[in-house]
Design an enzyme around this catalytic site. Structure first.
Site, PDB file in Angstrom:
ATOM      1  N   ARG A 236       0.860  -1.184   0.000  1.00 55.92           N
ATOM      2  CA  ARG A 236       0.000   0.000   0.000  1.00 55.92           C
ATOM      3  C   ARG A 236       0.898   1.236   0.000  1.00 55.92           C
ATOM      4  O   ARG A 236       1.908   1.289   0.721  1.00 55.92           O
ATOM      5  CB  ARG A 236      -0.906   0.040   1.237  1.00 55.92           C
ATOM      6  CG  ARG A 236      -2.105  -0.907   1.188  1.00 55.92           C
ATOM      7  CD  ARG A 236      -3.109  -0.529   0.086  1.00 55.92           C
ATOM      8  NE  ARG A 236      -4.234  -1.462  -0.003  1.00 55.92           N
ATOM      9  CZ  ARG A 236      -4.292  -2.533  -0.795  1.00 55.92           C
ATOM     10  NH1 ARG A 236      -3.270  -2.823  -1.609  1.00 55.92           N
ATOM     11  NH2 ARG A 236      -5.359  -3.301  -0.805  1.00 55.92           N
ATOM     12  N   ASP A 260       4.469  -0.520  -6.926  1.00 55.44           N
ATOM     13  CA  ASP A 260       3.208  -0.823  -7.615  1.00 55.44           C
ATOM     14  C   ASP A 260       2.074  -0.035  -6.983  1.00 55.44           C
ATOM     15  O   ASP A 260       0.935  -0.105  -7.442  1.00 55.44           O
ATOM     16  CB  ASP A 260       2.914  -2.333  -7.518  1.00 55.44           C
ATOM     17  CG  ASP A 260       1.690  -2.735  -8.322  1.00 55.44           C
ATOM     18  OD1 ASP A 260       1.639  -2.365  -9.515  1.00 55.44           O
ATOM     19  OD2 ASP A 260       0.778  -3.383  -7.771  1.00 55.44           O
ATOM     20  N   GLU A 265      -2.407   7.507  -4.858  1.00 53.89           N
ATOM     21  CA  GLU A 265      -2.760   6.897  -6.151  1.00 53.89           C
ATOM     22  C   GLU A 265      -4.239   7.042  -6.517  1.00 53.89           C
ATOM     23  O   GLU A 265      -4.605   6.941  -7.696  1.00 53.89           O
ATOM     24  CB  GLU A 265      -2.381   5.415  -6.179  1.00 53.89           C
ATOM     25  CG  GLU A 265      -3.212   4.538  -5.245  1.00 53.89           C
ATOM     26  CD  GLU A 265      -2.778   3.072  -5.276  1.00 53.89           C
ATOM     27  OE1 GLU A 265      -1.585   2.798  -5.078  1.00 53.89           O
ATOM     28  OE2 GLU A 265      -3.642   2.204  -5.485  1.00 53.89           O
ATOM     29  N   HIS A 298      -0.575  -0.255  -9.747  1.00 53.69           N
ATOM     30  CA  HIS A 298      -1.327  -1.199  -8.899  1.00 53.69           C
ATOM     31  C   HIS A 298      -1.822  -2.393  -9.720  1.00 53.69           C
ATOM     32  O   HIS A 298      -3.007  -2.735  -9.707  1.00 53.69           O
ATOM     33  CB  HIS A 298      -2.506  -0.480  -8.226  1.00 53.69           C
ATOM     34  CG  HIS A 298      -2.890  -1.105  -6.914  1.00 53.69           C
ATOM     35  ND1 HIS A 298      -3.167  -0.381  -5.783  1.00 53.69           N
ATOM     36  CD2 HIS A 298      -3.034  -2.407  -6.541  1.00 53.69           C
ATOM     37  CE1 HIS A 298      -3.472  -1.197  -4.786  1.00 53.69           C
ATOM     38  NE2 HIS A 298      -3.401  -2.436  -5.234  1.00 53.69           N
TER      39      HIS A 298
END
Ligand code: NAI
Length: 333
Positions: A236, A260, A265, A298
């Site tokens: 996260r 990622d 985000e 992600h």
């Protein structure tokens, strides 16, 4: 017939979910926008909502959902930091998730990111497409013999650790609830967080985001990492203080960073912003400007196997709620 309002829909979500639902008595309302307090009114008339990692089920949103008759929020992901669980309980909304779909998908993506960054595959690929076959600037390092620190040895952390063992790495782990037997079976030792930070050539994060783990990696803890170490975060974004991360990249303390997930985000990842040609998030723009930073949007979960399993378990959770059967224990929050 029960109605499900489905948020942050992507084409693959729709395809896999409809395939898993088959002829089930579910009516789907697919929305491309995210579920937040501002959009919660669109769930009116639905029995359940189906949400993903960047929907925002805070108190305000949950209160509106309850007022609109929604009794179940089915998360089609494992992490649940986007939900105010206490408020959900207060408003009588059941929360379910998909606790494990493919830990291999996320673990393999973590290692893929590290290999790409270290061996500079992304840069090499761009070069050869322009007929530049020079190797200048593409020197990497062997993973064999390096020390990999795994923070969080749940399902994904354990898979990742085992892949690194296969490369001949030493693996050192930190977890407040260690899997001691698994560790000794795989020659993986547990140590304190300080020790793992200080000893790792590569640090990979596999723990949930909670109040306690928010900014686990901050200016102080990043400074504890070895000079030249690589950081991989597929867990996260908010586990890492981005401002502090940019500082250690600027001063050359870290050798490379593969992400990622990103702290801010929401509203950026999963969307195509290329038409605007402008990224309003200055810290993400700065991160993308470093040659030793690799970012994916992600996508660690994005394999066929994981999407099949996410759809299967989500549809099971929705059916169980619909038919008033108890949920699978592992899915309930
Ligand atoms: P899990 O629940 O199986 O394991 C989490 C582990 O973290 C547990 O062993 C727990 O004891 C440990 N932990 C908790 N607090 C900790 C702390 N302060 N320090 C170190 N360890 C701590 O979870 P799983 O399935 O392995 O997933 C890990 C994380 O991966 C999820 O929480 C989620 O945020 C992320 N994830 C990311 C995906 C992506 O597509 N990028 C997809 C799926 C999960």
């Amino acid at each position: 017939m029960k109605t499900i309002s489905f948020y942050d829909t992507k084409p693959y979500d729709r395809d896999y979910m409809l395939a898993a639902a088959g002829a089930a008595e579910l009516t789907w309302r697919f929305h491309e926008f995210r579920l937040t307090a501002e959009t919660a009114a669109t769930a009116a008339g639905s029995d359940a909502v189906c949400v993903f990692v960047n929907d925002k089920l805070d108190r305000d949103c949950l209160q509106q959902l309850a007022a609109n008759g929604v009794r179940h929020a089915a998360l089609r992901c494992a992490g649940f930091n986007q939900v105010d669980l206490a408020a959900a309980k207060e408003f009588g909304i059941a929360i379910t998730r998909v606790p494990a779909y493919s830990p291999h998908a996320v673990a393999e993506h973590s290692v893929a990111l590290l290999l790409t960054l270290n061996r500079k595959i992304h840069r090499a690929h761009n070069r050869v497409r322009e007929f530049n076959f020079s190797l200048a600037g593409l020197v990497g390092f062997d993973l064999h013999g390096k020390t990999v620190g795994i923070i969080g040895t749940g399902k994904i952390g354990r898979c990742t650790a085992q892949i690194f063992r296969g490369f001949g790495c030493h693996v050192l782990a930190y977890d407040p609830a260690p899997s001691v037997e698994w560790g000794s079976e795989n020659q993986i030792g547990y140590s304190s967080l300080d020790d793992v930070l200080a000893q790792s050539d590569i640090l990979s994060l596999h723990l949930p985001l909670t109040k306690d783990t928010h900014h686990l990696l901050n200016g102080r803890s990043l400074a504890q990492m070895k000079r030249g170490a690589y950081l991989v975060n597929t867990s996260r974004g908010k586990l890492v203080d981005t401002t502090a991360l940019i500082e250690v990249l600027k001063n050359g303390h870290l050798g490379g960073v593969a992400l990622d997930v990103y702290e801010e985000e929401e509203g950026i990842f999963f969307e195509d912003h290329s038409e605007h040609g402008l990224l309003e998030d200055d810290e993400l723009s700065r991160l993308l400007s470093f040659p030793n930073v690799l970012v994916t949007s992600h996508q660690a979960f994005l394999t066929k196997e994981a999407l099949d399993e996410i759809a299967r378990v989500t549809v099971t959770n929705l059916r169980h709620h619909m038919t008033e059967q108890p949920f699978l224990d592992s899915s309930v929050l």
